[in-house]
Design an enzyme around this catalytic site. Structure first.
Site, PDB file in Angstrom:
ATOM      1  CB  SER A 145      17.254 -28.933   6.872  1.00 37.78           C
ATOM      2  OG  SER A 145      17.008 -28.704   8.427  1.00 37.78           O
ATOM      3  CB  SER A 146      16.461 -33.314   9.378  1.00 42.37           C
ATOM      4  OG  SER A 146      15.449 -34.319  10.345  1.00 42.37           O
ATOM      5  CE1 TYR A 159      21.454 -36.083  10.214  1.00 40.70           C
ATOM      6  CE2 TYR A 159      18.271 -36.374  11.036  1.00 40.70           C
ATOM      7  CZ  TYR A 159      19.482 -36.014   9.846  1.00 40.70           C
ATOM      8  OH  TYR A 159      18.984 -36.078   8.590  1.00 40.70           O
ATOM      9  CE  LYS A 163      20.278 -32.991   7.997  1.00 42.87           C
ATOM     10  NZ  LYS A 163      20.944 -33.217   6.826  1.00 42.87           N
TER      11      LYS A 163
END
Length: 254
Positions: A145-146, A159, A163
């Site tokens: 993920s982020s 984005y 995620k």
């Protein structure tokens, strides 16, 4: 591939974080299958580095945005494993392949949205589904993920929300695959100095300084900060970690 070694599949393993993950996993005594989208030369270099560590590795081309290619890819991979180890199965799936999108919400096009969705959510969903029959019981799924799923920077709405979707999916995987002893977890890097997004974090001095200033440990992340965490999740020491989001960001935006 050695018949008695565990095997990890790392998507997007030819450069950046994926390369570091693949090498870190090999250092744990695990053989590696890595995918690359277009740069075979870089992928072959990573294979050579892993083999220099005493583990087996091979690279296959895969566009993770193209679900129609997954059956062919899984067939090639499992055929190679069957030939080399006597079994088509593997143990660890690391869904790392990805690309960046920097676009204000008001200006994000449907084409941009679909591109990011296909790589970061749809591709992960269906590649995992296609690989599942060949993932050994007791195996692991590690999705990437982020930090952008937890905090918000303008320009990452598509984005970051993809995620977030992957984080939710990972909890469902942990729940549904539990009867097979398969654990599923998320590793969420913070901002890292790689060529991801055109080297945005690495090469733009103002961005680099700004991220360092909101990170408790006072610097931007490096690929070496991430790969070892993914490798740890492939070890017996991590066997009781399941359905968890592990952010590896140096304490960014606390």
């Amino acid at each position: 591939m050695a018949a008695n070694s565990k095997i990890a599949l790392v998507t997007g393993g030819s450069r950046g974080l994926g390369k570091n993950m693949a090498i870190s996993i090999a250092k744990k005594g695990i053989d590696v299958v890595l995918t690359y989208n277009s740069n075979k030369d870089e992928a072959d270099k990573v294979v050579a580095q892993i083999e220099a560590l005493g583990q087996k590795a091979f690279a296959l081309q895969l566009d993770t945005s193209n679900v129609k290619a997954f059956d062919d890819f899984v067939g090639k991979m499992t055929g190679h494993l069957q030939e080399k180890t006597g079994s088509p199965n593997f143990d660890f799936l690391i869904n790392n392949a990805g690309t960046a999108l920097y676009a204000p919400f008001a200006e994000t096009t449907e084409q941009q949205f679909d591109y990011v969705m296909n790589i970061h959510y749809k591709g992960v969903f269906f590649l995992t589904q296609k690989a599942l029959p060949f993932l050994n019981n007791g195996g692991r799924i590690i999705n990437i993920s982020s930090g952008l799923a937890r905090f918000s920077f303008p320009g990452s709405s598509a984005y970051g929300s993809m995620k977030g979707a992957i984080e939710t999916l990972t909890r469902y995987l942990a729940k549904e695959l539990g009867p097979r002893g398969i654990a599923a977890n998320i590793v969420a890097p913070g901002a890292i100095e790689t060529d991801f997004g055109g080297g945005h974090v690495r090469d733009d001095e103002a961005t680099n300084k700004q991220i360092a200033s909101v990170t408790a440990l006072g610097r931007v992340g490096l690929p070496d900060d991430i790969g070892g965490v993914v490798a740890f999740l492939c070890t017996e020491d991590a066997k009781w970690i399941n359905g968890q989001r592990i952010e590896v960001s140096g304490g960014m935006m606390l």
